[in-house]
Design a protein around this motif. Sequence first.
Motif, PDB file in Angstrom:
ATOM      1  N   THR A  56     -11.531  34.615  41.662  1.00  0.00           N
ATOM      2  CA  THR A  56     -12.726  35.456  41.775  1.00  0.00           C
ATOM      3  C   THR A  56     -12.990  36.187  40.463  1.00  0.00           C
ATOM      4  OG1 THR A  56     -12.364  35.768  44.143  1.00  0.00           O
ATOM      5  CG2 THR A  56     -13.787  37.366  43.031  1.00  0.00           C
ATOM      6  N   VAL A  57     -11.936  36.741  39.884  1.00  0.00           N
ATOM      7  CA  VAL A  57     -12.064  37.429  38.595  1.00  0.00           C
ATOM      8  C   VAL A  57     -12.516  36.446  37.519  1.00  0.00           C
ATOM      9  CG1 VAL A  57     -10.774  38.605  36.765  1.00  0.00           C
ATOM     10  CG2 VAL A  57     -10.380  39.214  39.155  1.00  0.00           C
ATOM     11  N   ARG A  58     -11.988  35.237  37.573  1.00  0.00           N
ATOM     12  CA  ARG A  58     -12.342  34.201  36.599  1.00  0.00           C
ATOM     13  C   ARG A  58     -13.842  33.950  36.581  1.00  0.00           C
ATOM     14  NH1 ARG A  58      -9.717  28.505  37.769  1.00  0.00           N
ATOM     15  NH2 ARG A  58     -11.148  28.626  39.531  1.00  0.00           N
ATOM     16  N   SER A  59     -14.447  33.839  37.760  1.00  0.00           N
ATOM     17  CA  SER A  59     -15.892  33.611  37.841  1.00  0.00           C
ATOM     18  C   SER A  59     -16.662  34.763  37.205  1.00  0.00           C
ATOM     19  CB  SER A  59     -16.323  33.450  39.304  1.00  0.00           C
ATOM     20  OG  SER A  59     -15.716  32.311  39.880  1.00  0.00           O
ATOM     21  N   ARG A  60     -16.183  35.970  37.428  1.00  0.00           N
ATOM     22  CA  ARG A  60     -16.872  37.145  36.887  1.00  0.00           C
ATOM     23  C   ARG A  60     -16.703  37.240  35.370  1.00  0.00           C
ATOM     24  NH1 ARG A  60     -15.104  42.059  40.687  1.00  0.00           N
ATOM     25  NH2 ARG A  60     -16.606  43.162  39.348  1.00  0.00           N
ATOM     26  N   LEU A  61     -15.545  36.868  34.878  1.00  0.00           N
ATOM     27  CA  LEU A  61     -15.334  36.874  33.426  1.00  0.00           C
ATOM     28  C   LEU A  61     -16.143  35.767  32.747  1.00  0.00           C
ATOM     29  CD1 LEU A  61     -11.522  37.615  33.035  1.00  0.00           C
ATOM     30  CD2 LEU A  61     -13.415  39.020  32.205  1.00  0.00           C
ATOM     31  N   ARG A  62     -16.236  34.616  33.403  1.00  0.00           N
ATOM     32  CA  ARG A  62     -17.067  33.538  32.831  1.00  0.00           C
ATOM     33  C   ARG A  62     -18.516  34.011  32.710  1.00  0.00           C
ATOM     34  NH1 ARG A  62     -17.531  28.323  31.519  1.00  0.00           N
ATOM     35  NH2 ARG A  62     -15.341  27.848  31.936  1.00  0.00           N
ATOM     36  N   ALA A  63     -18.973  34.773  33.690  1.00  0.00           N
ATOM     37  CA  ALA A  63     -20.341  35.296  33.645  1.00  0.00           C
ATOM     38  C   ALA A  63     -20.543  36.206  32.431  1.00  0.00           C
ATOM     39  CB  ALA A  63     -20.663  36.044  34.939  1.00  0.00           C
ATOM     40  N   VAL A  64     -19.500  36.940  32.048  1.00  0.00           N
ATOM     41  CA  VAL A  64     -19.572  37.795  30.851  1.00  0.00           C
ATOM     42  C   VAL A  64     -19.775  36.926  29.611  1.00  0.00           C
ATOM     43  CG1 VAL A  64     -18.314  39.407  29.371  1.00  0.00           C
ATOM     44  CG2 VAL A  64     -18.143  39.619  31.863  1.00  0.00           C
ATOM     45  N   PHE A  65     -18.942  35.883  29.479  1.00  0.00           N
ATOM     46  CA  PHE A  65     -19.046  34.985  28.326  1.00  0.00           C
ATOM     47  C   PHE A  65     -20.386  34.260  28.294  1.00  0.00           C
ATOM     48  CE2 PHE A  65     -14.487  35.583  28.130  1.00  0.00           C
ATOM     49  CZ  PHE A  65     -14.207  35.486  26.770  1.00  0.00           C
ATOM     50  N   GLU A  66     -20.862  33.822  29.457  1.00  0.00           N
ATOM     51  CA  GLU A  66     -22.124  33.085  29.513  1.00  0.00           C
ATOM     52  C   GLU A  66     -23.301  33.985  29.139  1.00  0.00           C
ATOM     53  OE1 GLU A  66     -22.084  31.425  33.433  1.00  0.00           O
ATOM     54  OE2 GLU A  66     -21.032  29.602  32.785  1.00  0.00           O
ATOM     55  N   ALA A  67     -23.271  35.236  29.594  1.00  0.00           N
ATOM     56  CA  ALA A  67     -24.335  36.167  29.234  1.00  0.00           C
ATOM     57  C   ALA A  67     -24.328  36.429  27.728  1.00  0.00           C
ATOM     58  CB  ALA A  67     -24.164  37.483  30.001  1.00  0.00           C
ATOM     59  N   ALA A  68     -23.142  36.624  27.173  1.00  0.00           N
ATOM     60  CA  ALA A  68     -23.026  36.841  25.730  1.00  0.00           C
ATOM     61  C   ALA A  68     -23.500  35.624  24.958  1.00  0.00           C
ATOM     62  CB  ALA A  68     -21.580  37.175  25.370  1.00  0.00           C
ATOM     63  N   ASP A  69     -23.155  34.437  25.451  1.00  0.00           N
ATOM     64  CA  ASP A  69     -23.544  33.193  24.782  1.00  0.00           C
ATOM     65  C   ASP A  69     -25.058  33.011  24.785  1.00  0.00           C
ATOM     66  OD1 ASP A  69     -22.480  30.611  23.602  1.00  0.00           O
ATOM     67  OD2 ASP A  69     -23.681  29.793  25.238  1.00  0.00           O
ATOM     68  N   ARG A  70     -25.726  33.501  25.828  1.00  0.00           N
ATOM     69  CA  ARG A  70     -27.192  33.418  25.911  1.00  0.00           C
ATOM     70  C   ARG A  70     -27.879  34.501  25.077  1.00  0.00           C
ATOM     71  NH1 ARG A  70     -26.105  33.233  31.462  1.00  0.00           N
ATOM     72  NH2 ARG A  70     -26.994  35.326  31.690  1.00  0.00           N
ATOM     73  N   GLY A  71     -27.086  35.429  24.567  1.00  0.00           N
ATOM     74  CA  GLY A  71     -27.663  36.522  23.793  1.00  0.00           C
ATOM     75  C   GLY A  71     -28.058  37.723  24.637  1.00  0.00           C
ATOM     76  N   ASP A  72     -27.673  37.737  25.909  1.00  0.00           N
ATOM     77  CA  ASP A  72     -27.989  38.855  26.795  1.00  0.00           C
ATOM     78  C   ASP A  72     -26.860  39.883  26.718  1.00  0.00           C
ATOM     79  OD1 ASP A  72     -28.800  40.578  28.790  1.00  0.00           O
ATOM     80  OD2 ASP A  72     -29.371  38.983  30.169  1.00  0.00           O
ATOM     81  N   GLU A  73     -26.893  40.707  25.666  1.00  0.00           N
ATOM     82  CA  GLU A  73     -25.806  41.656  25.410  1.00  0.00           C
ATOM     83  C   GLU A  73     -25.678  42.693  26.509  1.00  0.00           C
ATOM     84  OE1 GLU A  73     -25.703  43.439  21.605  1.00  0.00           O
ATOM     85  OE2 GLU A  73     -26.047  41.568  20.507  1.00  0.00           O
ATOM     86  N   VAL A  74     -26.806  43.201  26.978  1.00  0.00           N
ATOM     87  CA  VAL A  74     -26.768  44.261  27.995  1.00  0.00           C
ATOM     88  C   VAL A  74     -26.105  43.760  29.271  1.00  0.00           C
ATOM     89  CG1 VAL A  74     -28.166  45.776  29.457  1.00  0.00           C
ATOM     90  CG2 VAL A  74     -28.774  45.445  27.050  1.00  0.00           C
ATOM     91  N   LEU A  75     -26.464  42.556  29.709  1.00  0.00           N
ATOM     92  CA  LEU A  75     -25.858  42.005  30.922  1.00  0.00           C
ATOM     93  C   LEU A  75     -24.367  41.775  30.719  1.00  0.00           C
ATOM     94  CD1 LEU A  75     -26.040  40.883  33.768  1.00  0.00           C
ATOM     95  CD2 LEU A  75     -26.693  38.668  32.804  1.00  0.00           C
ATOM     96  N   VAL A  77     -22.301  43.359  28.777  1.00  0.00           N
ATOM     97  CA  VAL A  77     -21.620  44.659  28.807  1.00  0.00           C
ATOM     98  C   VAL A  77     -21.581  45.226  30.219  1.00  0.00           C
ATOM     99  CG1 VAL A  77     -21.767  47.069  28.041  1.00  0.00           C
ATOM    100  CG2 VAL A  77     -22.079  45.210  26.398  1.00  0.00           C
ATOM    101  N   ASP A  78     -22.693  45.116  30.945  1.00  0.00           N
ATOM    102  CA  ASP A  78     -22.734  45.630  32.322  1.00  0.00           C
ATOM    103  C   ASP A  78     -21.707  44.919  33.207  1.00  0.00           C
ATOM    104  OD1 ASP A  78     -24.714  47.420  31.710  1.00  0.00           O
ATOM    105  OD2 ASP A  78     -26.358  46.226  32.555  1.00  0.00           O
ATOM    106  N   LEU A  79     -21.603  43.598  33.067  1.00  0.00           N
ATOM    107  CA  LEU A  79     -20.652  42.833  33.878  1.00  0.00           C
ATOM    108  C   LEU A  79     -19.216  43.216  33.542  1.00  0.00           C
ATOM    109  CD1 LEU A  79     -22.353  39.305  33.698  1.00  0.00           C
ATOM    110  CD2 LEU A  79     -22.221  40.802  35.698  1.00  0.00           C
ATOM    111  N   LEU A  80     -18.949  43.414  32.244  1.00  0.00           N
ATOM    112  CA  LEU A  80     -17.597  43.790  31.837  1.00  0.00           C
ATOM    113  C   LEU A  80     -17.273  45.214  32.279  1.00  0.00           C
ATOM    114  CD1 LEU A  80     -15.010  43.002  30.420  1.00  0.00           C
ATOM    115  CD2 LEU A  80     -16.057  43.656  28.232  1.00  0.00           C
ATOM    116  N   ASN A  81     -18.238  46.113  32.175  1.00  0.00           N
ATOM    117  CA  ASN A  81     -18.026  47.487  32.633  1.00  0.00           C
ATOM    118  C   ASN A  81     -17.724  47.533  34.130  1.00  0.00           C
ATOM    119  OD1 ASN A  81     -18.164  49.108  30.368  1.00  0.00           O
ATOM    120  ND2 ASN A  81     -20.399  49.251  30.412  1.00  0.00           N
ATOM    121  N   ALA A  82     -18.400  46.690  34.900  1.00  0.00           N
ATOM    122  CA  ALA A  82     -18.169  46.653  36.349  1.00  0.00           C
ATOM    123  C   ALA A  82     -16.722  46.246  36.643  1.00  0.00           C
ATOM    124  CB  ALA A  82     -19.148  45.688  37.016  1.00  0.00           C
TER     125      ALA A  82
END
Length: 204
Positions: A56-75, A77-82
């Motif tokens: 479950t954590v893995r899926s959430r961490l992948r979402a952090v990397f994918e958002a960063a890769d798309r250039g969505d910095e705010v998302l 950071v928000d996902l990592l902060n959560a």
Amino acid sequence: MELAYYSDYAVRLVNTEQPERGGDSLTSVEAVRELFGVAQQAARRATESDVTRLRTVRSRLRAVFEAADRGDEVLAVDLLNALMMEFPVSPQISGHEFRDAGGGRPKWHMHIADHAANATAGFTATACMGLAFHLTELGVDRLGICEAKPCRNAYLDTSTNRSRRYCSDRCATRANVAAYRARKRRESTRTDESAQEATARGER
């Protein structure tokens, strides 16, 4: 201890899954323990429940990397902060080495105290804190997803010119070879078309 070093925990966990290939190496307690690397003491607490929790954590961490890769910095950071809110850390000062040969003056450094209730909580807290330090010190754009298909592994860009696009030399080589072959096919197609046009003109 350099806390940014522990960002590799996040990469190792995310890359236990190969979503494009349908692969998953996080299938047992032994696999969970291997994720901890040298932190064997923490790994001893791992149970079967940690396999599911870490997925479950893995899926959430992948979402952090994918958002960063798309250039969505705010998302990103928000996902990592959560995650960090859910899996907080307890910092403490530690001294495993000494400043002088006599061993009288410890070399103090920050360390993450392990008071987690289970292996997943401990691993996740460490991974997220390391990733947060990496992100804030080097930039969100240093988190990426490998461009070589069908890899899609996560990676941390530590290059001086922020130019990394692949998770490994192997993927970079494979992508370059594929690009070269595609370019040759296009050139061959253009040559064939030109020959056909020339033939058609000659026939007329």
